[in-house]
Design an enzyme around this catalytic site. Structure first.
Site, PDB file in Angstrom:
ATOM      1  N   LYS A  41      37.526  45.794  43.138  1.00 53.19           N
ATOM      2  CA  LYS A  41      38.073  44.800  44.068  1.00 53.19           C
ATOM      3  C   LYS A  41      39.599  44.831  43.992  1.00 53.19           C
ATOM      4  O   LYS A  41      40.160  44.980  42.895  1.00 53.19           O
ATOM      5  CB  LYS A  41      37.527  43.424  43.674  1.00 53.19           C
TER       6      LYS A  41
ATOM      7  N   SER B  17      34.195  36.186  48.243  1.00 49.30           N
ATOM      8  CA  SER B  17      35.305  37.025  48.648  1.00 49.30           C
ATOM      9  C   SER B  17      35.152  38.497  48.274  1.00 49.30           C
ATOM     10  O   SER B  17      35.862  39.337  48.821  1.00 49.30           O
ATOM     11  CB  SER B  17      36.614  36.506  48.031  1.00 49.30           C
TER      12      SER B  17
ATOM     13  N   SER C 139      32.086  34.138  44.405  1.00 52.11           N
ATOM     14  CA  SER C 139      32.561  35.329  45.118  1.00 52.11           C
ATOM     15  C   SER C 139      31.897  36.642  44.761  1.00 52.11           C
ATOM     16  O   SER C 139      32.097  37.629  45.467  1.00 52.11           O
ATOM     17  CB  SER C 139      34.065  35.487  44.918  1.00 52.11           C
TER      18      SER C 139
HETATM   19  N1  GLN Z   1      34.325  30.811  48.460  1.00 53.20           N
HETATM   20  C1  GLN Z   1      34.947  30.148  47.366  1.00 53.20           C
HETATM   21  C2  GLN Z   1      36.384  29.847  47.705  1.00 53.20           C
HETATM   22  O1  GLN Z   1      36.741  30.092  48.801  1.00 53.20           O
HETATM   23  C3  GLN Z   1      34.853  30.962  46.119  1.00 53.20           C
HETATM   24  C4  GLN Z   1      35.755  32.128  46.124  1.00 53.20           C
HETATM   25  C5  GLN Z   1      35.711  32.902  44.855  1.00 53.20           C
HETATM   26  O2  GLN Z   1      34.778  32.804  44.064  1.00 53.20           O
HETATM   27  N2  GLN Z   1      36.763  33.650  44.636  1.00 53.20           N
HETATM   28  O3  GLN Z   1      37.156  29.375  46.943  1.00 53.20           O
END
Ligand code: GLN
Length: 477
Positions: free
Chosen positions: A69, A144, A168
């Site tokens: 990532k 994400s 995420s």
């Molecule tokens: N969707 C969640 C957020 O927007 C979690 C994102 C993540 O785990 N990086 O914060």
């Protein structure tokens, strides 16, 4: 035999038996990315040849390609978290997980797309364009870590690393039909992971099955002397939990996670999986986690507060973009105005507001107290159960552009966020398909530093079912 359809463990075995050469494997995947990723856009950068030399036989997985990532630092490579503010910024050092991956002899194939700074659940906020779900390119892959999940699902790479602050890794794993594992907070070093919510972030794995997951966790876990929150709890050999054996496991099923808001097909699939486990002598116990209904509100205060403070360093002076001006304050303002996307700005507003002196007690302090209550909920039920089973997300993959208001987007992490608040290990694994042919995921949550229990349960379940062996058909042209 199509090389790209083998798992990481299968590829590694073929390398050891000298049936395949790691250079050919690398080329096969790199070619497949070229061919199919124009429709999926899961990679930000895919290398056409290995970027460093690996030493033969340095680990079980030696010679296997992996994707990273784009918020994990690789020395000499661009790290931009898919944000305009960091475009062009080259990392000066390797993250601990990258050092470990290099010394285990894995080959980095490229970096994957993500929501800007990992803010999001759909990979739509990336400065590199959206990633599409390989099962249906009109849909999102989740986020994400959507690039990592989509790449693994589409067999563009055998496995990948992601990061998980509120879901995420698990939510995209669920949308893409792969296994997404978030270790306990303090299991894997965060050194070299661009910080989002430092008390919640954890690096984890996206794999096709639990054997690859256990092997990769073996490589990335453990102390490094650079992350003060790393635990000194001994890292077991995770492979020892790859046993087809449910004996003695009690699983709790939280009633709150099956109430309103859940898609009936997701609910049915998870309930069916629970019944299958029950038939195989897993003891199932209904449980209650009463404070988890506050987890989204709590998370958005804590995560945004931490994010707003972590993002302060991107000021146009030290990293990436700089909008020129002869006034320092202007450089800060204009760079941040031009460089951050809307969601990043929203998090900064939310975070700085909750931390501001007039509102600190009302919001941030209060959220910390509720976080404690959520942690207590888990502590209480873990006296009686070994693992907890829930859906991963209330729905399957939604359409690109479908969730235009932030709140409905935030709700897609309703089942995953509480484990980050409590620091617990959790995994999403495939447990069915809906009537559109889209993957459904379920989540296993373990006690802190008991990753082994959820690996054992996952491995045993995976051996009873076929869901994780199905691949999307990539006929987009
Ligand atoms: N969707 C969640 C957020 O927007 C979690 C994102 C993540 O785990 N990086 O914060």
């Amino acid at each position: 035999m199509d090389i790209c359809f083998l798992t990481a463990c299968e590829l590694a075995r073929k390398i050891r038996d000298e049936k395949l050469a790691s250079a050919d494997i690398f080329q096969s995947f790199s070619k497949r990315v070229l061919e199919y990723d124009k429709n999926i856009n899961s990679f930000v950068e895919c290398y056409d040849k290995p970027i460093y030399e690996t030493k033969a036989g340095s680990s079980e997985l030696c010679g296997v390609p992996i994707a990273i990532k784009n918020n994990i630092c690789i020395e000499g490579r661009e790290i931009n978290c898919c944000s305009n503010i960091l475009k062009g910024h080259v990392s000066a050092y390797d993250a601990t997980v990258i050092k470990k991956i290099k010394s285990a002899g894995l080959n980095i194939l490229g970096t994957t797309n993500m929501d800007e700074f990992a803010f999001g659940s759909s990979t739509e906020t990336s400065a590199y364009g959206i990633t599409c779900n390989p099962w249906d390119i009109t849909r999102v892959p989740g986020g994400s870590s959507g690039g990592s999940a989509a790449a693994v699902a589409a067999r563009l790479v055998p496995f990948a690393l992601g990061s998980d602050t509120g879901g995420s890794i698990r939510q995209p794993a669920s949308f893409c039909g792969v296994v997404g594992f978030k270790p306990s907070y303090g299991r894997v070093s965060r050194f070299g992971l661009v910080a989002f919510g430092s008390s919640l972030d954890q690096i984890g794995t996206l794999t096709r099955d639990f054997s690859d997951c256990a092997d990769l966790l073996n490589i990335i876990s453990g102390p490094d002397g650079f992350d003060a929150t790393l635990s000194d709890v001994k890292v077991p050999d995770f492979r020892q939990y790859l046993r087809k054996d449910f004996s003695g496991l009690t699983a709790g099923v939280p009633i709150e996670f099956f109430e309103e808001g859940i898609n009936p097909q997701v609910k049915n699939a998870v309930e069916e999986a629970i019944n299958l486990l029950k038939d195989n002598r897993v003891r199932i116990k209904p449980i209650s986690l009463p404070h988890t209904k506050y987890s989204i509100a709590t998370y958005y205060i804590i995560a945004s507060s931490e994010a707003s403070s972590n993002l302060q360093r991107f000021d146009g002076i030290r990293y990436g973009l700089r909008v020129a001006s002869n006034n320092l304050d202007d450089i800060y303002k204009k760079t941040r105005q031009a460089g951050f996307g809307d969601e990043a700005k929203r998090r900064i507003f939310l975070g700085t507001y909750s931390l501001s002196s007039g509102y600190y007690d009302a919001y941030y302090m209060r959220a910390l107290k509720v976080r404690r209550l959520i942690q207590e909920d888990f502590k209480n039920v873990f006296d009686d159960v070994d693992v907890i089973i829930t859906p991963t997300s209330p729905t399957t993959a939604f359409k690109v552009g479908e969730k235009s208001d932030p709140l409905s987007m935030y709700l897609s992490d309703i089942y995953t966020i509480s484990t980050n608040l409590a620091g617990l290990p959790a995994v999403s694994l495939p447990c069915g398909f809906d009537d559109q042919g889209l993957p459904i995921g379920m989540q296993f949550i373990g006690k802190s530093f008991h990753e082994g229990d959820i690996i054992r349960l996952g491995y045993s379940y995976q051996n009873l079912t076929e869901y994780n062996r199905k691949a999307p058909v990539l006929n987009y042209e």
